[in-house]
Design an enzyme around this catalytic site. Structure first.
Site, PDB file in Angstrom:
ATOM      1  CB  CYS A  29      27.567   4.125 -11.007  1.00 32.57           C
ATOM      2  SG  CYS A  29      29.266   4.752 -11.035  1.00 32.57           S
ATOM      3  CG  HIS A  39      29.186   4.294  -6.806  1.00 30.17           C
ATOM      4  ND1 HIS A  39      29.123   3.294  -7.755  1.00 30.17           N
ATOM      5  CD2 HIS A  39      27.981   4.320  -6.207  1.00 30.17           C
ATOM      6  CE1 HIS A  39      27.913   2.735  -7.713  1.00 30.17           C
ATOM      7  NE2 HIS A  39      27.206   3.343  -6.779  1.00 30.17           N
ATOM      8  CG  HIS A  72      23.648   2.612  -6.772  1.00 27.38           C
ATOM      9  ND1 HIS A  72      24.712   1.843  -6.396  1.00 27.38           N
ATOM     10  CD2 HIS A  72      22.623   2.260  -5.949  1.00 27.38           C
ATOM     11  CE1 HIS A  72      24.367   1.071  -5.376  1.00 27.38           C
ATOM     12  NE2 HIS A  72      23.097   1.309  -5.094  1.00 27.38           N
TER      13      HIS A  72
END
Length: 193
Positions: free
Chosen positions: A96, A149, A165
């Site tokens: 990510c 993340h 992502h």
């Protein structure tokens, strides 16, 4: 062993000779003459070898009509479908933060390499004020002590926020913040542009 190497070298030499002969014969010259000797035109048909030669691609020129956010989003979208690879930053695989590190970097915006450091950059934005290009940060593990993340907003339509992502299960994808998992894992949004 020496006879074997000599035989392989002989075969290699024969193969090179055959390729040279066939490639030289592949170029066809066609000459046409006009009514007067001064208007002579020569055209050469490309050989198969020439048509298969790959020309290095030039770096894409940046569009002046798109916003910086749109340019970065378009770069990120070129990685759609790329498989997830922890620490990856190429089309062979990326994570990510690698996706955003590369996408922003292509447009001369430097970001830290990991998501929890990225979360320290920029200005915090309320979720109802996010725009394209803003970063969304998540804690995807129940007992996570820090952000692990990150995604980038690609569109905001009727209060639905979509972001790109690199998902560990599905690779580089566009998801919606309305999805229960991402909604529950959401921590904050920041603006770096």
């Amino acid at each position: 062993m020496g006879n074997r190497n000599a035989l392989q070298l002989h075969k290699l030499g024969y193969l090179v000779l055959v390729l040279l002969i066939t490639s030289c014969g592949a170029v066809k010259k066609k000459t046409t003459y006009g009514k007067t000797p001064k208007t002579r035109t020569v055209s050469v048909a490309p050989s198969k070898e020439d048509s298969q030669t790959r020309v290095p691609r030039k770096r894409k020129e940046r569009s002046t009509t798109l916003s910086p956010a749109d340019n970065i989003i378009n770069t990120a979208l070129t990685f759609s479908g790329t498989r997830y690879k922890y620490g990856g930053t190429t089309k062979k695989g990326m994570d990510c933060s690698g996706l955003l590190y590369v996408s922003f970097g292509e447009h001369d915006v430097q970001l830290p390499r990991v998501s929890y450091h990225m979360a320290e950059e920029g200005k915090r934005v309320k979720i109802n004020k996010v725009e394209k290009g803003d970063l969304l940060f998540f804690k995807t593990k129940k007992r996570a002590r820090r952000i692990n993340h990150v995604g980038m907003v690609v569109s905001v339509d009727d209060d639905e926020i979509k972001f790109i992502h690199a998902s560990s299960s599905r690779g580089v994808i566009v998801s919606s913040l309305r999805e229960g998992f991402w909604n529950n894992a959401f921590v904050k949004a920041t603006r770096v542009l």
